[in-house]
Scaffold this motif. Sequence first.
Motif, short mmCIF file in Angstrom:
data_model
loop_
_atom_site.label_atom_id
_atom_site.label_comp_id
_atom_site.label_asym_id
_atom_site.label_seq_id
_atom_site.Cartn_x
_atom_site.Cartn_y
_atom_site.Cartn_z
N ASN A 112 0.83 -1.20 0.00
CA ASN A 112 0.00 0.00 0.00
C ASN A 112 0.86 1.25 0.00
N GLY A 113 2.14 1.06 -0.32
CA GLY A 113 3.06 2.15 -0.56
C GLY A 113 4.22 1.65 -1.39
N GLN A 114 4.80 2.53 -2.20
CA GLN A 114 5.92 2.14 -3.05
C GLN A 114 6.97 3.24 -3.10
N ILE A 115 8.21 2.80 -3.32
CA ILE A 115 9.32 3.73 -3.54
C ILE A 115 9.99 3.36 -4.86
N ILE A 116 10.20 4.36 -5.69
CA ILE A 116 10.87 4.17 -6.97
C ILE A 116 12.10 5.08 -7.01
N MET A 117 13.24 4.49 -7.30
CA MET A 117 14.48 5.25 -7.46
C MET A 117 14.86 5.28 -8.93
N LYS A 118 15.09 6.49 -9.46
CA LYS A 118 15.48 6.65 -10.86
C LYS A 118 16.83 7.34 -10.95
N ASP A 119 17.62 6.91 -11.92
CA ASP A 119 18.85 7.62 -12.23
C ASP A 119 18.47 9.02 -12.71
N LEU A 120 19.04 10.05 -12.09
CA LEU A 120 18.60 11.41 -12.38
C LEU A 120 18.88 11.81 -13.83
N GLU A 168 10.94 8.70 -5.59
CA GLU A 168 9.51 9.01 -5.50
C GLU A 168 8.84 8.04 -4.53
N VAL A 169 8.12 8.59 -3.57
CA VAL A 169 7.38 7.79 -2.58
C VAL A 169 5.89 8.02 -2.80
N THR A 170 5.11 6.93 -2.82
CA THR A 170 3.68 7.04 -3.05
C THR A 170 2.92 6.20 -2.03
N LEU A 171 1.84 6.76 -1.49
CA LEU A 171 0.94 6.06 -0.59
C LEU A 171 -0.38 5.80 -1.31
N TYR A 172 -0.92 4.57 -1.13
CA TYR A 172 -2.16 4.20 -1.78
C TYR A 172 -3.26 3.92 -0.75
N SER A 173 -4.49 4.19 -1.15
CA SER A 173 -5.65 3.91 -0.30
C SER A 173 -6.06 2.45 -0.46
N PRO A 174 -6.98 1.96 0.39
CA PRO A 174 -7.48 0.59 0.22
C PRO A 174 -8.14 0.36 -1.14
N ARG A 175 -8.53 1.43 -1.81
CA ARG A 175 -9.11 1.32 -3.13
C ARG A 175 -8.06 1.48 -4.23
N LYS A 176 -6.78 1.46 -3.83
CA LYS A 176 -5.64 1.53 -4.75
C LYS A 176 -5.53 2.89 -5.45
N LYS A 177 -6.08 3.92 -4.83
CA LYS A 177 -5.96 5.27 -5.34
C LYS A 177 -4.78 5.96 -4.65
N THR A 178 -4.08 6.84 -5.38
CA THR A 178 -2.96 7.57 -4.80
C THR A 178 -3.46 8.56 -3.76
N MET A 179 -2.94 8.45 -2.54
CA MET A 179 -3.30 9.38 -1.46
C MET A 179 -2.30 10.52 -1.36
N ALA A 180 -1.03 10.17 -1.51
CA ALA A 180 0.03 11.19 -1.41
C ALA A 180 1.24 10.69 -2.17
N THR A 181 1.97 11.63 -2.77
CA THR A 181 3.20 11.28 -3.46
C THR A 181 4.21 12.40 -3.26
N TYR A 182 5.49 12.03 -3.25
CA TYR A 182 6.54 13.00 -2.95
C TYR A 182 7.81 12.60 -3.71
N LYS A 183 8.44 13.57 -4.36
CA LYS A 183 9.69 13.33 -5.07
C LYS A 183 10.81 14.19 -4.48
N HIS A 184 12.01 13.63 -4.45
CA HIS A 184 13.16 14.42 -4.02
C HIS A 184 14.42 13.84 -4.66
N ILE A 185 15.45 14.65 -4.72
CA ILE A 185 16.72 14.26 -5.33
C ILE A 185 17.75 13.97 -4.24
N VAL A 186 18.49 12.91 -4.43
CA VAL A 186 19.58 12.55 -3.51
C VAL A 186 20.89 12.55 -4.30
#
Length: 425
Positions: free
Chosen positions: A72-80, A127-145
């Motif tokens: 019910n949450g995912q993290i994706i790391m991308k090469d900048l 990118e971090v994303t939180l999903y609801s029980p209905r699989k809808k995006t509740m919140a998402t956040y991107k940042h650079i490291v």
Amino acid sequence: MKHICCIILCFCTSIGSYAQNFADYFQNKTLRVDYIFTGDATQQAIYLDELSQLPTWAGRQHHLSELPLEGNGQIIMKDLASKQCIYKTSFSSLFQEWLSTDEAKETAKGFENTFLLPYPKQPVEIEVTLYSPRKKTMATYKHIVRPNDILIHKRGVSHVTPHRYMLQSGNEKDCIDVAILAEGYTEKEMDIFYQDAQYTCESLFSYEPFRSMKGKFNIVAVASPSTDSGVSVPRENLWKETTVHSHFDTFYSDRYLTTSRVKSIHNALAGIPYEHIIILANTDVYGGGGIYNSYTLTTAHHPMFKPVVVHEFGHSFGGLADEYFYEDDVMTDTYPLDIEPWEQNISTQVNFASKWKDILPSGTPIPTPITERKEYPVGVYEGGGYSAKGIYRPAYDCRMKTNSYPEFCPVCQRAIRRMIKFYVP
């Protein structure tokens, strides 16, 4: 009690994923990312708290851009530079479970959440994303490291908590590393803790598929000392000073033992190779909790300790749902009945083909009557995921349903085996 452990029904790869060489993108170090999940029942947000560097990477070096479970949450790391996905992971959180409580309708809160990622060689976007029980995006956040950022805190170098291996089958690259952490044990009680950690290992590896795949694991017991002995019990006005500040009465449920101080857990483990976490609480009061890809926390001195710790690890490691239910209760706030749950061991039959339909014996009645449970060890039995109606489990009984049952059902065993093979091919 209600456990948060929302995960996918099957192993899959995302569109466009590809196999890449770990060394092309990552150093043999860990990037620890601390977030604060905030909000209330109507609005949520994600904020970055702190970045840390740990000395080694104990996670997977295969299937880097794949998800083991949807979560019910995912993290994706991308090469900048290229925007290519180079790492994915999924999780559940106590915060998302709290959102379904009455308290979340009245006030806003913030919850700590910590995740371990491989340390990049070049700048990345996370990118971090939180999903609801209905699989809808509740919140998402991107940042650079940027890996050479001087404000990334180097941990686990000058101070490492005393620890002892209960099982060492190989190096971090070839094994799944599980840390067993002491909670509510004083310095003088560490011999008791090490014995409890040994009991944990004995119990875990007495169940299939852990027993036959024991050689895929390293287990390290971490002797993190607490000022006080025992853990906090708010309903008794009993508050203890302990390593990870755990307490019963989570969300006002007597037996729900958790901690929201997740950074304390990871601070105690800094410098020790680990991927998954079991926290043993020094108390004989019954209780515990398991959060997918976060931690298992359970009491170590209750008579039912051994089966309970395995059940909770089924949540945190295997991503399994609870198969028990409450009579005449349909908890659609947890599992909407028109959505197929993510967990592999329960189904609403919205998309049953993606679950255990492939291993049903020919002619199995759906739903399967309880009266025929001896004829159909694997079936489609109504009742599971806390609901008596509309949610189905694969066996009449299982380690994920009752403490007395001596094994995981075949469907749960398959789910755990798949997870082990995902981490260590």
